[in-house]
Design an enzyme around this catalytic site. Structure first.
Site, PDB file in Angstrom:
ATOM      1  N   ASP A  29       0.773  -0.943  -0.163  1.00 31.59           N
ATOM      2  CA  ASP A  29      -0.058   0.108   0.237  1.00 31.59           C
ATOM      3  C   ASP A  29       0.775   1.004  -0.167  1.00 31.59           C
ATOM      4  O   ASP A  29       2.258   1.445   0.940  1.00 31.59           O
ATOM      5  CB  ASP A  29      -0.722  -0.570   1.227  1.00 31.59           C
ATOM      6  N   HIS A  45     -11.242  -7.468 -13.146  1.00 33.61           N
ATOM      7  CA  HIS A  45     -11.697  -6.303 -12.083  1.00 33.61           C
ATOM      8  C   HIS A  45     -13.682  -7.038 -11.422  1.00 33.61           C
ATOM      9  O   HIS A  45     -14.066  -7.470 -12.446  1.00 33.61           O
ATOM     10  CB  HIS A  45     -11.767  -5.774 -13.411  1.00 33.61           C
ATOM     11  N   HIS A  98     -10.312  -5.861  -3.115  1.00 26.08           N
ATOM     12  CA  HIS A  98      -8.907  -5.507  -2.797  1.00 26.08           C
ATOM     13  C   HIS A  98      -9.212  -5.828  -1.033  1.00 26.08           C
ATOM     14  O   HIS A  98      -9.861  -5.185  -0.614  1.00 26.08           O
ATOM     15  CB  HIS A  98      -7.561  -3.811  -2.750  1.00 26.08           C
TER      16      HIS A  98
HETATM   17  P1  AMP Z   1      -9.753   1.708   0.502  1.00 27.97           P
HETATM   18  O1  AMP Z   1      -9.935   3.064   0.908  1.00 27.97           O
HETATM   19  O2  AMP Z   1     -10.129  -0.337   1.075  1.00 27.97           O
HETATM   20  O3  AMP Z   1     -10.175   1.183  -1.675  1.00 27.97           O
HETATM   21  O4  AMP Z   1      -8.140   1.561  -0.059  1.00 27.97           O
HETATM   22  C1  AMP Z   1      -7.674   1.617  -1.041  1.00 27.97           C
HETATM   23  C2  AMP Z   1      -6.391   1.735  -0.755  1.00 27.97           C
HETATM   24  O5  AMP Z   1      -5.361   2.092  -1.824  1.00 27.97           O
HETATM   25  C3  AMP Z   1      -5.684   2.381   0.189  1.00 27.97           C
HETATM   26  O6  AMP Z   1      -4.976   2.203   1.211  1.00 27.97           O
HETATM   27  C4  AMP Z   1      -4.616   4.028  -0.484  1.00 27.97           C
HETATM   28  O7  AMP Z   1      -3.534   4.305   0.372  1.00 27.97           O
HETATM   29  C5  AMP Z   1      -4.088   2.789  -1.509  1.00 27.97           C
HETATM   30  N1  AMP Z   1      -3.912   3.382  -3.277  1.00 27.97           N
HETATM   31  C6  AMP Z   1      -3.776   4.106  -3.457  1.00 27.97           C
HETATM   32  N2  AMP Z   1      -3.534   4.015  -4.577  1.00 27.97           N
HETATM   33  C7  AMP Z   1      -2.180   3.113  -4.658  1.00 27.97           C
HETATM   34  C8  AMP Z   1      -1.162   3.167  -5.337  1.00 27.97           C
HETATM   35  N3  AMP Z   1      -1.412   3.164  -6.509  1.00 27.97           N
HETATM   36  N4  AMP Z   1       0.148   1.871  -4.991  1.00 27.97           N
HETATM   37  C9  AMP Z   1      -0.004   1.252  -3.919  1.00 27.97           C
HETATM   38  N5  AMP Z   1      -1.149   1.323  -3.250  1.00 27.97           N
HETATM   39  C10 AMP Z   1      -2.676   2.271  -3.722  1.00 27.97           C
HETATM   40 ZN    ZN Z   2      -9.870  -3.024 -11.687  1.00 30.00          ZN
END
Ligand code: AMP
Ligand code: ZN
Length: 112
Positions: A29, A45, A98
């Site tokens: 993350d 997806h 995720h």
């Molecule tokens: P959620 O709020 O459950 O949808 O989690 C989305 C997660 O994606 C968050 O913890 C973000 O920090 C993470 N995130 C967003 N963009 C990226 C990226 N480019 N690479 C890695 N993690 C990301």
């Molecule tokens: Zn996707």
């Protein structure tokens, strides 16, 4: 499709990969909430856990088969937490299913 995690899986956006197989991609993350914070996503997806059904649950099984391996690789010998946020009330910000794998320290007993 304009999906951040699909682009990460395809390699169009860089990520710190920690695990990959036919069904699963896992990466660090970008904004870690714990010393270990890995995102584990299906290579197909799916919008969220709310879209899981018999036609796609193989991806979810593969993710949960991967989790112990990713946790061991990350050194999480004392436990960890797996979380998936769904929709508005769940504060889901990226609309590709995720699972957050969180560990490396004692977490709050509260779940929200
Ligand atoms: P959620 O709020 O459950 O949808 O989690 C989305 C997660 O994606 C968050 O913890 C973000 O920090 C993470 N995130 C967003 N963009 C990226 C990226 N480019 N690479 C890695 N993690 C990301
Ligand atoms: Zn996707």
């Amino acid at each position: 499709m304009d999906c951040l995690f699909c682009k990460i899986i395809q390699g169009d956006i860089p990520s710190s990969k920690v695990f990959e197989n036919e069904y699963v991609y896992a990466f660090k993350d970008i904004n870690p909430q714990m010393p270990v914070h890995v995102l584990i996503v299906p290579k197909a997806h799916l919008g969220s856990a709310d879209e899981v059904d018999a036609s796609n649950s193989r991806y979810v099984a593969a993710i949960f088969e991967a989790i112990p391996r990713i946790a061991a690789q990350a050194g999480l010998t004392n436990g960890y937490r797996v979380v998936t946020n769904v929709g508005e009330d769940g504060c889901q910000s990226v609309k590709h299913l995720h699972f957050h794998l969180l560990g490396g320290g004692k977490m709050s007993e509260k779940m929200n």
